[in-house]
Design a protein around this motif. Structure first.
Motif, PDB file in Angstrom:
ATOM      1  N   GLU A   1      -4.783   4.079  -4.561  1.00 35.46           N
ATOM      2  CA  GLU A   1      -5.666   3.549  -3.524  1.00 35.46           C
ATOM      3  C   GLU A   1      -7.068   3.305  -4.072  1.00 35.46           C
ATOM      4  OE1 GLU A   1      -6.830   4.550   1.100  1.00 35.46           O
ATOM      5  OE2 GLU A   1      -6.495   6.193  -0.305  1.00 35.46           O
TER       6      GLU A   1
ATOM      7  N   LEU B   1      -7.199   0.266  -6.406  1.00 35.61           N
ATOM      8  CA  LEU B   1      -7.190  -1.018  -5.700  1.00 35.61           C
ATOM      9  C   LEU B   1      -8.576  -1.643  -5.594  1.00 35.61           C
ATOM     10  CD1 LEU B   1      -4.694  -0.516  -2.730  1.00 35.61           C
ATOM     11  CD2 LEU B   1      -4.558  -2.267  -4.501  1.00 35.61           C
TER      12      LEU B   1
ATOM     13  N   ASN C   1       3.661  -2.308  -5.426  1.00 32.17           N
ATOM     14  CA  ASN C   1       3.177  -1.746  -4.174  1.00 32.17           C
ATOM     15  C   ASN C   1       3.511  -0.252  -4.062  1.00 32.17           C
ATOM     16  OD1 ASN C   1       2.107  -1.585  -1.586  1.00 32.17           O
ATOM     17  ND2 ASN C   1       3.927  -2.449  -0.606  1.00 32.17           N
TER      18      ASN C   1
ATOM     19  N   ASP D   1       2.902   3.975  -3.587  1.00 39.16           N
ATOM     20  CA  ASP D   1       2.187   4.779  -2.592  1.00 39.16           C
ATOM     21  C   ASP D   1       0.734   4.950  -3.008  1.00 39.16           C
ATOM     22  OD1 ASP D   1       4.474   5.101  -1.080  1.00 39.16           O
ATOM     23  OD2 ASP D   1       5.071   6.931  -2.146  1.00 39.16           O
ATOM     24  N   ASP D   2      -0.134   5.101  -2.001  1.00 36.89           N
ATOM     25  CA  ASP D   2      -1.549   5.332  -2.295  1.00 36.89           C
ATOM     26  C   ASP D   2      -1.757   6.617  -3.074  1.00 36.89           C
ATOM     27  OD1 ASP D   2      -2.375   3.022  -1.103  1.00 36.89           O
ATOM     28  OD2 ASP D   2      -2.803   3.926   0.845  1.00 36.89           O
TER      29      ASP D   2
ATOM     30  N   ARG E   1     -13.095   2.415   5.559  1.00 29.11           N
ATOM     31  CA  ARG E   1     -11.671   2.144   5.770  1.00 29.11           C
ATOM     32  C   ARG E   1     -11.412   1.554   7.146  1.00 29.11           C
ATOM     33  NH1 ARG E   1      -7.137   4.325   3.150  1.00 29.11           N
ATOM     34  NH2 ARG E   1      -5.207   4.117   4.325  1.00 29.11           N
TER      35      ARG E   1
ATOM     36  N   LEU F   1      -8.158  -2.168   2.406  1.00 31.03           N
ATOM     37  CA  LEU F   1      -7.843  -0.770   2.711  1.00 31.03           C
ATOM     38  C   LEU F   1      -7.181  -0.623   4.078  1.00 31.03           C
ATOM     39  CD1 LEU F   1     -10.895   1.224   1.296  1.00 31.03           C
ATOM     40  CD2 LEU F   1      -8.665   0.786   0.257  1.00 31.03           C
TER      41      LEU F   1
ATOM     42  N   ARG G   1      -3.555  -1.178   3.737  1.00 31.98           N
ATOM     43  CA  ARG G   1      -2.823  -0.086   3.117  1.00 31.98           C
ATOM     44  C   ARG G   1      -2.213   0.839   4.157  1.00 31.98           C
ATOM     45  NH1 ARG G   1      -0.384  -0.900  -0.825  1.00 31.98           N
ATOM     46  NH2 ARG G   1      -0.198   1.322  -1.306  1.00 31.98           N
TER      47      ARG G   1
ATOM     48  N   ARG H   1       1.094  -0.193   4.456  1.00 29.75           N
ATOM     49  CA  ARG H   1       1.748  -0.213   3.137  1.00 29.75           C
ATOM     50  C   ARG H   1       1.860  -1.651   2.609  1.00 29.75           C
ATOM     51  NH1 ARG H   1       5.648   2.920   0.446  1.00 29.75           N
ATOM     52  NH2 ARG H   1       5.631   2.195  -1.712  1.00 29.75           N
TER      53      ARG H   1
ATOM     54  N   ILE I   1      -0.419  -4.885   0.371  1.00 28.37           N
ATOM     55  CA  ILE I   1      -1.522  -5.224  -0.526  1.00 28.37           C
ATOM     56  C   ILE I   1      -1.962  -6.650  -0.215  1.00 28.37           C
ATOM     57  CG2 ILE I   1      -2.250  -5.548  -2.918  1.00 28.37           C
ATOM     58  CD1 ILE I   1      -0.200  -3.492  -3.754  1.00 28.37           C
TER      59      ILE I   1
END
Length: 616
Positions: free
Chosen positions: A270, A273, A296, A298-299, A329, A570, A573, A576, A578
């Motif tokens: 994350e 990114l 893609n 997981d964060d 965020r 963000l 995210r 899930r 991008i």
């Protein structure tokens, strides 16, 4: 992005990154061609020998024995020593001088008088023509030996090339793939070995296993027909996706790159990114998973030592990580779940991989969807082809097949279909004409125009009257204007093979499109540059995993809300996803990897975002 060009040095083995083997290379031998002995002829005057006056020794001699059929057409050679006596011979033949000279042939025949003089002229002409023929023959031999050297040089180039691209040929798919298989066999047998990898363009998915079996780890395959079929389905369900794929696969905008950044070790994905102002991370090449590329992730994924980052960037030297910025965020709108609804899709034409396209639709569409197949293949024959291709019709759950028989370029046949009721229409390059790009495109273009015209004529009267109010801005009674209005009701994807046809569709704006040959060429070039990208493309085109989506702005923000691109990134995210770009409401093209990612802007609910997300 700039591609490496060939070195201007004489040897083709230096400075070459890509190599395209020709058919002659496939069948060439590693040994030198046999050297053909050259017959030499002298044109210098010969010293007169003492026995030249002897009748047994003629001034004209055969090039080879008379029985040799190879030289049957060339019988004599002129003695150039007689050239100085030509004037004397002419004076010798006169009424005042009855003495006659004699010319003896190699066969022992004698001629005299004026007839002998005419024969001598013919032989003189032959004497001057022979050097010309000899020169031409020598030039041909020179070309043969030069071609031999080129073959040897090409073999050296193969061993030193960073990538070797084997292109498919026009014609029968199985024959084209068979030639590709022979090429791979030849390349793997190069005694010097190969430094680079082989990228093979195949025409049929069923032949991929055999080519990979022969080539092993050296080979990356791109099945052109399969890629285009899957891409057409994605673009039909999401208008505008074709342009985005052209931008990503081309070398003029942004592409995929993979690189190691040690300063990111220990950082969560994350945070990675928002660490690249000039790139957008999309995945990780995980060293702990054997170098597998995870799109893609997981964060919470933490980058480990030897991990590499997959990004979308303008070039491989235009981006690098910077200090982690502070980004708000925020929260997503409450109702962000997009329910899947049943769709009605029409296929015009018949492809040889029809069963594969049906299985892809089965994975994508919601239950209760319909697939109409309209072509001139008899219904019983269709079922047999689908079964032979490995499709079990009884196993279809989400879609039902509806068959209609007819010709897609005959208006009355098309009018029998409920063309105004389809969510999307795919005009396929028909199997019967796919070997001819111009013929296939002409058929597709005719089908497109007929469908749009029929749709325009079936528009409700109220909508037609509303359209009359602003039709003058296009032109009075413009048929293109009516078709453009019809294009707002349904999406049509045309499989286009020739770039010239693409320009016609782009100007009319009555259809989205997929340009087969260009997109496949772009994919081959990208895989040639970095073979790891092939795994990324295969997942984005497959039925499972991640794919490109075009999402509405109201999934991420409120109307008129001011957010930076990083803030939208963000928020996505939380779904899930991008975000890799956006298309504004009043813009024709999407912006991928936008600049100024930390600058705020006011968004509209008419805007859309381009994202990478798991298939629903």
């Amino acid at each position: 992005m700039s591609l490496d060009s060939e070195s201007p040095s004489p040897s083709p083995s230096t400075g070459r990154d890509w190599f395209f083997p020709s058919p002659s290379f496939i069948h060439s031998s590693h040994h030198h061609l046999p050297r053909t002995p050259t017959r030499r002829f002298s044109t210098y005057p010969r010293a007169r020998r003492p026995y030249d006056s002897d009748p047994k020794h003629s001034s004209f001699q055969t090039l080879s024995p008379p029985t040799d059929p190879k030289y049957a057409g060339i019988r004599r050679r002129v003695d150039f020593a007689r050239r100085t006596q030509r004037s004397d011979h002419r004076h010798a033949v006169s009424p005042s001088n009855p003495q006659k000279f004699e010319v003896t042939s190699s066969l022992g025949n004698k001629s005299s008088g004026i007839g002998a003089f005419q024969l001598n002229k013919v032989r003189w002409r032959m004497a001057f023509l022979l050097p010309i023929l000899i020169t031409a023959f020598s030039s041909l031999l020179h070309k043969i030996f030069s071609y031999q050297n080129q073959i040897i040089d090409l073999q050296v180039s193969v061993s030193k090339a960073r990538a070797i691209i084997v292109l498919a040929e026009d014609g029968n798919a199985d024959q084209s793939d068979a030639r590709a298989l022979r090429t791979v066999l030849s390349l793997t047998g190069v005694k010097e070995g190969l430094r680079g990898h082989i990228v093979v363009e195949l025409s049929d998915l069923d032949n991929e296993v055999l080519v990979k079996l022969v080539g092993g780890d050296l080979v990356e395959t791109v099945v052109a027909h399969d890629v285009i079929g899957r891409l057409m389905i994605q673009c039909a369900r999401q208008p505008g996706l074709a342009q985005i794929w052209e931008d990503i696969l081309g070398f003029e905008n942004c592409e995929f790159y993979i690189k190691r950044w040690p300063q990111l070790d220990g950082m969560q994905f994350e945070d990675a990114l928002i660490s690249f102002p000039d790139a957008i991370p999309c995945g990780i090449k995980a060293a702990s998973y054997g170098g597998k590329i995870i799109l893609n992730p997981d964060d919470s994924y933490v980058l480990q030592e030897a991990d590499e980052v997959l990004v979308i960037a303008e070039d491989d030297d235009t981006y690098s990580p910077t200090t982690l910025p502070t980004v708000w965020r925020g929260n997503l709108p409450k109702d962000f779940i997009v329910p899947k609804s049943a769709e009605r899709i029409l296929f015009c034409g018949w492809r040889r991989d029809m069963e594969d396209m049906i299985m892809v639709l089965e994975a994508f569409l919601a239950p209760g969807s319909e697939l109409w197949m309209f072509n001139d293949v008899p219904e019983k024959e269709r079922e047999k082809k689908l079964i032979d291709g490995g499709l079990d019709i009884n196993q279809l759950v989400n879609i039902s097949l509806i068959n209609r028989e007819g010709n897609a370029v005959i208006r009355r046949h098309l009018e029998s279909l409920p063309l105004e009721s389809f969510d999307s229409i795919l005009i396929l390059a028909d199997e019967s004409v796919e070997d001819s790009a111009i013929q296939a495109d002409s058929r597709s273009l005719a089908t497109l125009l007929l469908i749009r015209d029929i749709q325009a004529k079936r528009l409700p009267y109220r909508e037609a009257k509303i359209f009359q109010g602003h039709r003058a801005s296009i032109s009075q009674g413009s048929w293109i204007g009516e078709m453009q209005q019809a294009s707002d009701k349904s999406v049509i994807i045309s499989e286009i093979l020739d770039p010239r046809t693409k320009n016609l569709l782009s100007m009319s704006k009555i259809s989205d499109y997929v340009l087969s040959n260009e997109l496949v060429s772009m994919a081959l070039a990208m895989v040639a540059e970095d073979r790891q990208i092939n795994d990324v493309l295969e997942e984005l085109f497959a039925e499972e995993g991640n794919e490109m989506h075009i999402r509405r702005a109201d999934l991420y923000l409120q109307d008129g809300e001011e957010l930076s691109f990083y803030e939208v990134l963000l928020r996505a995210r939380q779904r899930r996803e991008i975000v890799i770009g956006y298309r504004l409401a009043n813009a024709e093209k999407a912006v991928i990897n936008p600049p100024g990612k930390n600058e705020k802007r006011r968004w509209s609910l008419e805007d859309v975002f381009v994202v990478i997300a798991e298939k629903e």
